[in-house]
Enzyme design. Structure first.
Site, PDB file in Angstrom:
ATOM      1  N   ASP A  72     -24.792   4.120  -2.325  1.00 31.00           N
ATOM      2  CA  ASP A  72     -25.093   5.542  -2.136  1.00 31.00           C
ATOM      3  C   ASP A  72     -23.880   6.393  -2.506  1.00 31.00           C
ATOM      4  O   ASP A  72     -23.550   7.351  -1.804  1.00 31.00           O
ATOM      5  CB  ASP A  72     -25.531   5.811  -0.696  1.00 31.00           C
ATOM      6  CG  ASP A  72     -26.171   7.196  -0.540  1.00 31.00           C
ATOM      7  OD1 ASP A  72     -26.703   7.725  -1.546  1.00 31.00           O
ATOM      8  OD2 ASP A  72     -26.127   7.759   0.563  1.00 31.00           O
TER       9      ASP A  72
ATOM     10  N   PRO B  45     -21.000  12.673  -4.730  1.00 29.50           N
ATOM     11  CA  PRO B  45     -19.872  13.555  -4.433  1.00 29.50           C
ATOM     12  C   PRO B  45     -19.708  13.851  -2.949  1.00 29.50           C
ATOM     13  O   PRO B  45     -18.581  14.041  -2.477  1.00 29.50           O
ATOM     14  CB  PRO B  45     -20.200  14.822  -5.235  1.00 29.50           C
ATOM     15  CG  PRO B  45     -20.992  14.323  -6.398  1.00 29.50           C
ATOM     16  CD  PRO B  45     -21.832  13.215  -5.837  1.00 29.50           C
TER      17      PRO B  45
ATOM     18  N   GLY C 235     -20.845  16.422  10.218  1.00 30.70           N
ATOM     19  CA  GLY C 235     -21.966  16.389   9.288  1.00 30.70           C
ATOM     20  C   GLY C 235     -23.070  15.499   9.805  1.00 30.70           C
ATOM     21  O   GLY C 235     -22.922  14.766  10.778  1.00 30.70           O
TER      22      GLY C 235
END
Length: 937
Positions: free
Chosen positions: A134, A137, A19
């Site tokens: 921060d 989900p 990611g």
């Protein structure tokens, strides 16, 4: 630049990209040294080139590496290879919570086990001083077997990445973001849809910003929707700052406890938000059974906003049916506004452990609410004159439970984080966890409890008893520090400093200074800790505390009062308004003090008035009583009479009571004209804090009285017809009471409380001589509490009471020569006695004995002094306990002027006071009432 598969960074070979986010790029890599797969986060190039930021990051990374918790993704190490800065972490397979939500809302029974683990992770980090900043989900991994790992802990703080690429008008996402696209336009550090209001405003943040994000994630998991979203970043942040989530989107079967938890997490004001994620963890675990399922009733209708689950609990407990009807009506008719409706309902305590009645002097804080509004602690009467602390959660159906080791507790108060309960026994200050366990003793040698307050700085300020001043101690124990010592008490004539309350920030303390134990002698003051300066705020009032709505809460004139208050300037900034009776139907069980507690979160709990006890004092009457006990009424209206003095000609009475048309407790001196039918009453004094101990001058033209003013305790006089000014005779720093005149009128005899600010105050008898300038000097100061002096008609003898010989009840009556008191001393009473009064001819002395009888003793003074045997004359329902003389003798010596009590009213009042306290009233959203009736600036 992205790293290609096969790229070698030391012993780590890149396999694939996982990611990309604001914190950097994440790759799966193989560690050839330990033969394991790991996750590598490559830090942004701009970050790696900034030496200062890189240094800060390394220091933060070492702190993050110390986090060892099963629900936290750990940091293995920090490396630099070929100019690339990267972190090595465990490789966690599975979906993120964002992936789960994208497939649809998660039922509460499945979501709560996930969020219990998230709360545990946050709690572990917060205890190490680490804030996520921060949480969302996309930063939460959930394995197939339900194990949770929270990622990127503390990296937002470590990197302190600027919102460089974000435009305020950039479109923000309208669904949960794909974790592989977290650099998309509009996603700024902190992610706007999960940003707390303080983050959005650019203000400093603490652990409560994670609690906000926790609430956002839980809301999204249950509904599948974001709690705050708009077309642009600006739109989203505006909603974060100004709007509430759409609570109607929560599924109908959402447990009321979960709704309440969400509301506490998503309060925009940090002072009203849930203070500790550990409490959220407790809430969630309490809803999960051993099998991991949620205890919820299928199809349960959505309850009303904010902690209304307590209402449901109350109804289930079988409380008033009307309360249930009110609950349903309010739920369906509540207006769609940001202010939440005020709700009242009752909870029942066990008949085996009712609330311990508060002491008459106000000592013993019978109950307290935790700042977060979840816990109620109270002193329970467990029978046989025993008492113990009981704790109850207001969000559960369970009865209150006893706290082991808190036997003999006389009061309780909470820590700011609601985790600890401080309490007093009769000689110690202790604390105990809300989860139970053994209490911890903080200090001993405390004579009594007059209140305590636990500040945000983890210091406890307390008053340990009469004359003790205000002290401070660490919540961890240690040395006790004096904040207000005995010198302050003595200089102001205070006998006690009570009920301290630490204001936000810990720089100042509110307290109540007590000059004498009636409301007139109470003064609310504020102590500035840095300078030691004391500022007096209100007279005739008792401080209860400060509410985060910006209000000083205090008691005055038999009511609870709220006034806008600035804790910085220590100024009352607006009009005071009662918040009892008409406003909130608060009827105290006893006029004063009031059994109640309130939380910073906005809840009030109080003892309701049952059948109102009769006003015994108002129904006192004046009567003549002969030596056989036969009564003749005086036709004066019933009043709360006390302290009488008959004029030298027998035609008028000076008496103390409060104005029936004045709602305050202030008492003044009145003159009653016995020659009129019915008897007329004329008010003589108008002292700011009342007047007491009236004594006629020998010529019958003036009345001397005592009062408390700004310069101290005063002896003053005023013309008996009410004309002319008040003349000050003497000023003292100690409480003083006029009592008698010498036969020639040259001296006034009075008694005063010496060292009222000490732990052992005493009373002495003094003489105020008017031979030249008024001069006060001690007459009897022997340390036995000499008081209530009475001079014989010929001026040669003085009778008084003292505790020189201990008897049941306390005092005995003595006679001495006057003014040469060392020439003899004779004990007169045989069964104790109070309030000596001479017969007009000087041949008898009367007093009230501890057997409850008016008693006469024959006195012979020639050729030598001799006293006869005490003769009991009569008894009855008469006022025989007051500060000064409660009865008088007629000029012919055949009748006594007595203050008669109403026996039936007294017994009824006793019966009401003796009823066990098993019902409490809860007012939810009480802070909305405060804001409504008297808005703070």
């Amino acid at each position: 630049m992205a790293l290609e598969p096969g790229k070698q960074l030391g012993s780590f070979e890149i396999s694939r990209m996982i990611g990309v986010g604001g914190m950097g790029e994440v790759y799966c890599a193989h560690d050839s040294r330990l033969e394991r797969d790991v996750a590598i986060k490559v830090l942004p190039e701009a970050f790696a080139l900034d030496a200062d930021r890189l240094g800060r990051f390394k220091r933060e990374a070492r702190l993050l590496a110390s986090l060892d918790h099963p629900n936290v993704c750990a940091v293995y190490d920090l490396y630099e290879e070929d100019g690339v800065q990267f972190m090595v972490m465990p490789l966690i397979e599975g979906d993120t919570l964002a992936d789960r939500i994208n497939r649809g809302p998660i039922p509460a029974r499945d979501a709560l086990p996930i969020f219990a683990q998230i709360a545990e992770a946050l709690e572990a980090a917060h205890e190490q001083g680490i804030i996520h900043r921060d949480l969302k989900p996309g930063n939460i991994k959930v394995s197939e077997d339900g194990k949770v790992k929270v990622l990127d802990f503390g990296l937002a703080k470590a990197i302190e990445y600027e919102n460089e690429a974000a435009s305020s008008e950039a479109p923000t996402r309208v669904a949960t973001p794909d974790p592989t696209k977290m650099t998309q336009e509009g996603i700024v550090l902190g992610t706007p849809v999960y940003m707390s209001p303080e983050q959005a405003r650019g203000k400093p943040v603490d652990k409560r910003t994670d609690i906000w994000a926790f609430g956002c994630c839980l809301y999204e998991a249950l509904t599948g929707d974001l709690p705050f979203q708009g077309e642009t970043v600006s739109d989203t942040l505006a909603k974060v700052l100004e709007r509430d989530p759409d609570w109607d989107r929560l599924p109908p079967d959402t447990p009321p406890q979960v709704r309440a938890l969400l509301r506490k997490c998503l309060r925009k004001d940090t002072n009203r938000r849930l203070r500790d994620i550990g409490d959220a963890r407790i809430d969630v675990f309490d809803l999960i059974t051993e099998s991991g399922r949620v205890e919820a009733v299928a199809g349960e209708p959505a309850p009303p906003p904010r902690r209304s689950y307590v209402l449901a609990a109350s109804v289930a407990l079988g409380v008033v049916v009307i309360a249930a009807a009110l609950f349903l009506a309010l739920r369906t008719e509540a207006p769609p506004s940001e202010s939440e409706p005020i709700r009242r309902y009752s909870i029942n305590l066990s008949p085996d452990a009712p609330l311990q009645p508060m002491e008459a002097d106000g000592s013993g804080t019978g109950m307290a609410l935790s700042p977060d509004g979840l816990y109620l602690v109270y002193v329970a009467d467990t029978g046989s004159n025993q008492h113990q602390l009981f704790l109850r959660r207001l969000d559960q159906l369970d009865d209150a439970r006893p706290l082991a080791g808190t036997e003999n507790a006389v009061s309780a108060f909470f820590s700011p984080d609601s985790r600890w309960i401080g309490f007093f026994t009769h000689d110690k200050l202790k604390k105990v966890s809300v989860r139970g366990g053994s209490p911890i003793t903080l200090c001993g040698d405390i004579s009594a409890d007059l209140g305590a307050s636990w500040g945000d700085d983890d210091l406890i300020v307390f008053s340990s008893g009469m004359g003790q001043g205000v002290k401070r101690i660490s919540a961890a124990g240690g040395p006790v520090e004096d904040l207000l010592d005995e010198s302050f008490m003595k200089s102001h004539g205070f006998i006690a400093v009570a009920f301290p309350f630490v204001l936000p920030g810990g720089r100042s303390v509110l307290f109540t200074a007590v000059a004498f134990p009636t409301m007139e002698g109470f003064r609310i003051a504020a102590l500035t800790l840095e300078t030691g300066e004391v500022k007096f705020l209100l007279d005739g009032a008792l401080v209860y505390g400060y509410h985060p709505t910006g209000h000083l809460i205090y008691g005055q004139e038999r009511a609870m009062i709220a006034a806008p208050f600035d804790p910085g300037t220590l100024e009352i900034t607006g009009p005071a308004v009662p918040v009892t009776e008409e406003n909130m139907e608060l009827q105290p069980r006893i006029n004063f003090p009031i059994h109640f507690g309130f939380s910073a979160e906005g809840t009030l709990v109080y003892v309701p008035g049952s059948e109102a006890p009769p006003e015994v004092s108002v129904r006192r009457t004046l009567v003549w009583v002969d030596r056989e006990g036969n009564e003749e009424p005086i036709h004066a209206p019933p009043r709360p009479y006390r302290e009488v003095d008959l004029s030298p000609d027998g035609t008028h009475i000076a008496v103390r009571f409060n104005d029936p048309l004045d709602s305050s407790d202030r008492e003044d001196v009145w003159i009653l004209d016995l020659a009129r039918e019915p008897v007329t009453q004329q008010r003589l004094t108008y002292e700011p804090l009342g007047a007491a101990s009236p004594v006629w001058t020998p010529d019958g033209q003036r009345v001397v009285f005592s009062s408390l003013r700004e310069d101290g305790f005063n002896l003053s006089s005023k013309a008996a017809n009410g004309t002319g000014p008040v003349e000050t005779l003497h000023v003292s720093g100690n409480p003083i009471s006029a009592y008698a005149w010498s036969a020639d009128g040259s001296s006034l005899i009075f008694h005063q409380i010496m060292d009222p600010g000490s732990s052992n105050p005493n009373s002495d008898i003094w003489v105020l001589s008017f031979d030249g300038e008024p001069t006060a000097s001690p007459l009897m100061a022997e340390g036995y509490g000499e008081l209530h002096p009475a001079i014989s008609p010929d001026g040669r003898w003085i009778a008084y009471e003292t505790h020189e010989i201990k008897v049941p009840g306390g005092h005995n009556i003595y006679i001495r020569p006057f003014p040469n008191i060392d020439d003899g001393k004779w004990l007169i009473s045989t069964r104790g006695g109070e309030y000596p009064v001479w017969a007009p001819d000087g041949r008898e002395l009367y007093y009230w004995s501890y057997t409850g009888q008016m008693t006469a003793v024959r006195i012979e003074t020639e050729p030598d002094f001799a006293a006869g045997n005490p003769e009991e004359l009569f008894g009855g329902e008469y006022l025989t306990f007051t500060a000064n003389r409660p009865f008088e003798i007629s000029l012919d010596g055949q009748r006594f002027l007595m203050i008669k009590e109403d026996k039936e009213a007294r017994e009824a009042a006793k019966a009401v006071a003796a009823q066990p306290i098993t019902e409490l009233i809860v007012v939810d959203n009480w802070d909305e009432l405060l804001k409504g009736i008297t808005p703070a600036r």
